[in-house]
Design an enzyme around this catalytic site. Structure first.
Site, PDB file in Angstrom:
ATOM      1  N   SER A 162       0.994  -1.114   0.092  1.00 56.20           N
ATOM      2  CA  SER A 162      -0.058   0.094   0.049  1.00 56.20           C
ATOM      3  C   SER A 162       0.853   1.378  -0.076  1.00 56.20           C
ATOM      4  CB  SER A 162      -0.748   0.199   1.319  1.00 56.20           C
ATOM      5  OG  SER A 162      -1.497   1.357   1.360  1.00 56.20           O
ATOM      6  N   TYR A 202      -1.597  -1.079  10.066  1.00 50.84           N
ATOM      7  CA  TYR A 202      -1.680  -1.213   8.703  1.00 50.84           C
ATOM      8  C   TYR A 202      -0.379  -0.835   7.740  1.00 50.84           C
ATOM      9  CZ  TYR A 202      -3.805  -1.790   4.030  1.00 50.84           C
ATOM     10  OH  TYR A 202      -4.253  -2.037   2.735  1.00 50.84           O
ATOM     11  N   LYS A 229       2.642  -3.073   6.175  1.00 46.65           N
ATOM     12  CA  LYS A 229       2.711  -2.806   4.552  1.00 46.65           C
ATOM     13  C   LYS A 229       4.384  -2.399   4.173  1.00 46.65           C
ATOM     14  CE  LYS A 229      -1.267  -4.047   3.134  1.00 46.65           C
ATOM     15  NZ  LYS A 229      -1.381  -5.179   2.257  1.00 46.65           N
ATOM     16  N   THR A 250     -12.774  -0.107  -2.325  1.00 44.56           N
ATOM     17  CA  THR A 250     -13.045  -1.755  -1.768  1.00 44.56           C
ATOM     18  C   THR A 250     -13.690  -1.677  -0.639  1.00 44.56           C
ATOM     19  OG1 THR A 250     -10.801  -1.571  -0.352  1.00 44.56           O
ATOM     20  CG2 THR A 250     -10.698  -2.012  -2.791  1.00 44.56           C
TER      21      THR A 250
END
Length: 304
Positions: free
Chosen positions: A164, A190, A194, A223
């Protein structure tokens, strides 16, 4: 086709992450070669980027193993794809990538050839959660599971780690893999993992005797994960978010095209290799990279 200067400006201003950037760049994209006879695994394949990746690979003739946590839901998605693409060769495999014992069992049961693996499974829990094996869920899903799967499966021609652009905001964190220190922040967890994915992909690229390993970031994509985990961001950027197919384009390209097979250990966005850092504050040393590899190996071994 955008010039190098325009492409760089799109990247640095972040507009390149949106559907505007994709629209500008994709005008120069060449058609992809067929993948008939190639077997590919895609994790986190039920929705969003994963589903779009399955659709893109199946359209090129690949035999795609959809790795999902729930077989019934996965079969529903498979049937929908086959209805839209008659003749698509898609196999549903049930596996929770965050559980290392399950990953080992899945890899041990694998039979036959394997061309590529796309490590796409992703999570962003609202609070710190541990798996049944005692690992922080984001780390287990993004780092430990993919690392173990890469270790255990037969050698592949291509291994793709879906990271990401959020990782640009985080320095490699080696001394607190499980996020035990400080207040847990989902976006930080997160982005940290990543960043780890990009580093691990590069470390795998050094160690695999054959085949290539790349990391990729899809840009800003509409998403379910964005809607659930970052509702404020979705509200702010909703009109310029990419479709899942646009976000998955470079992942499919990395599996299918000739050019990415000529290098290894790179970080891609919109079919161009991008820098792993935009500021010295996030740069890690070679010692940090080795330390991450050792820490992940030890964590995985402790769960064996």
């Amino acid at each position: 086709m955008v010039t190098k200067l325009v492409d760089t400006l799109l990247d640095r201003t972040l507009i390149g992450y949106s559907k505007v950037g994709y629209a500008a760049r994709s005008r120069g994209f060449a058609p992809l070669p067929r993948l008939d006879g190639k077997v590919v695994i895609v994790t986190g394949a039920r929705v969003g980027l994963g589903r779009a990746t399955v659709e893109g690979l199946a359209a090129l003739g690949a035999t795609v193993h959809m790795v999902v946590r729930g077989r019934e839901a996965g079969e529903t998605v498979r049937d929908e794809i086959v209805l839209a693409q008659p003749g698509a060769d898609i196999i549903v495999d049930e596996l929770d990538v965050s559980l290392l014992a399950n990953v080992r069992a899945y890899a041990a049961a694998w039979k036959g050839p394997l061309y590529a693996v796309v490590h796409n499974a992703g999570v962003m829990p609202p609070e710190r959660v541990e798996t049944a094996e005692g690992h922080e869920l984001t780390l287990a899903t993004h780092v430990l599971g993919p690392h173990e799967l890469t270790s255990r499966l037969p050698a592949t021609d291509r291994s793709i780690w879906v990271s990401s652009g959020g990782m640009y905001a985080q320095k490699l964190k080696v001394d607190d893999l499980e996020y035990l220190v400080g207040d847990y922040k989902p976006v930080t967890a997160y982005a940290r993992t990543k960043r780890m994915q990009v580093v691990l992909a590069q470390e795998w690229a050094k160690r695999l005797p054959s085949g290539v390993v790349h990391a990729v970031h899809p840009g800003w994509v509409d998403t379910p994960g964005i809607a659930d985990g970052l509702p404020g961001f979705k509200k702010l950027t909703g009109r310029i978010l990419r479709t899942p197919a646009q976000g998955a384009d470079t992942t499919v390209w990395l599996v299918a095209a000739r050019e990415p097979g000529e290098s290894t250990g790179r970080f891609w966005h919109d079919r161009v290799a991008r820098p792993e850092h935009y500021t010295r504050l996030t740069r890690e040393s070679s010692a940090d990279r080795r330390a991450l590899w050792i820490a992940v190996e030890r964590t995985s071994e402790a769960s064996a």
